[in-house]
Design a protein around this motif. Structure first.
Motif, short mmCIF file in Angstrom:
data_model
loop_
_atom_site.label_atom_id
_atom_site.label_comp_id
_atom_site.label_asym_id
_atom_site.label_seq_id
_atom_site.Cartn_x
_atom_site.Cartn_y
_atom_site.Cartn_z
N ILE A 21 0.70 -1.29 -0.07
CA ILE A 21 0.19 0.04 -0.09
C ILE A 21 0.83 1.44 -0.09
O ILE A 21 1.83 1.16 0.66
N LEU A 75 1.14 5.49 0.57
CA LEU A 75 0.33 6.55 1.31
C LEU A 75 1.04 7.69 0.90
O LEU A 75 2.24 7.93 1.59
N ALA A 129 -5.11 3.78 5.55
CA ALA A 129 -4.09 3.30 4.71
C ALA A 129 -3.58 2.14 5.86
O ALA A 129 -3.27 0.97 5.50
N ALA A 181 -3.70 -1.99 5.74
CA ALA A 181 -2.45 -2.50 6.05
C ALA A 181 -2.59 -3.72 6.98
O ALA A 181 -1.96 -4.97 6.89
N ILE A 203 3.41 -0.97 4.01
CA ILE A 203 2.98 0.37 3.56
C ILE A 203 4.25 1.18 3.36
O ILE A 203 5.14 1.23 4.13
N ALA A 248 6.42 -0.64 7.69
CA ALA A 248 6.33 0.59 7.07
C ALA A 248 7.55 1.19 6.66
O ALA A 248 8.63 1.07 7.40
#
Length: 140
Positions: free
Chosen positions: A5, A7, A22, A26, A33, A80
Motif C-alpha cells: 500500500i 500512502l 491506509a 495494511a 505500507i 512501514a
C-alpha cells in the motif's frame, strides 16, 4: 487482497485522515505500507545550481513528518517504510507506485469545486486518471 500500500503525504492534516485508512487496510491485509513524501521542485528551488542546503533541509523536514505519521498511526506489526523524492508530485507518485508494485494507493483529497478545481486540479485526481494502481481517495 493487498500486499503493498502506498500512502503519499504532503504533511497536511488531510493526510492524517488518509493515514488512518491506509494503516487500517495494511493491518487487515497484512500489507506493507510505503509512506512517500514528494518535495516539489519549484522555481524557488531553481534547476541549475539548486541550493543544496535548502533541498537537504526540505528532505529532512519531510522525512521527519513522514516518520511521525508512521509512529502515530502504524499498528504494531505493520511494516512501514518512508521515502522522500524530488519532482512533480503526480509523476513521482505514479512512478513510485509502479516501482514498488503497489496494490493500492490511499490519498487525501479536498472537496474543491468550480474554478478552484479547474485551475488547481488535484494531485489525487491526476494520479487516478492515468494510473494503473487503484486509489482510495479520502475526502477531507
Amino acid at each position: 487482497m493487498y500486499d503493498t500500500i502506498l500512502l503519499p503525504t504532503d504533511g497536511s492534516e488531510a493526510t492524517t485522515d488518509a493515514a488512518a485508512h491506509a494503516f487500517s487496510h495494511a493491518e487487515r491485509y497484512d500489507a506493507t505500507i510505503h509512506v512517500l513524501s514528494v518535495v516539489e521542485l519549484s522555481s524557488g528551488l531553481g534547476t541549475a545550481g539548486r541550493d543544496e542546503e535548502k533541498l537537504d533541509r526540505r528532505k529532512r523536514e519531510r522525512t521527519a513528518t513522514a516518520e511521525q505519521l508512521v509512529e502515530e498511526h502504524a499498528p504494531e506489526g505493520v511494516d512501514a517504510t518512508v521515502a522522500v523524492e524530488f519532482g512533480s508530485p503526480t509523476r513521482v507518485i505514479t512512478e513510485y507506485a509502479t516501482e514498488i508494485g503497489a496494490d493500492l494507493a490511499v490519498m487525501s483529497t479536498r472537496a474543491r469545486g468550480g474554478a478552484g478545481r479547474v485551475i488547481f486540479g488535484s494531485v489525487t485526481e491526476q494520479v487516478i486518471q492515468p494510473g494503473d494502481t487503484p486509489v482510495l481517495a479520502v475526502q477531507r
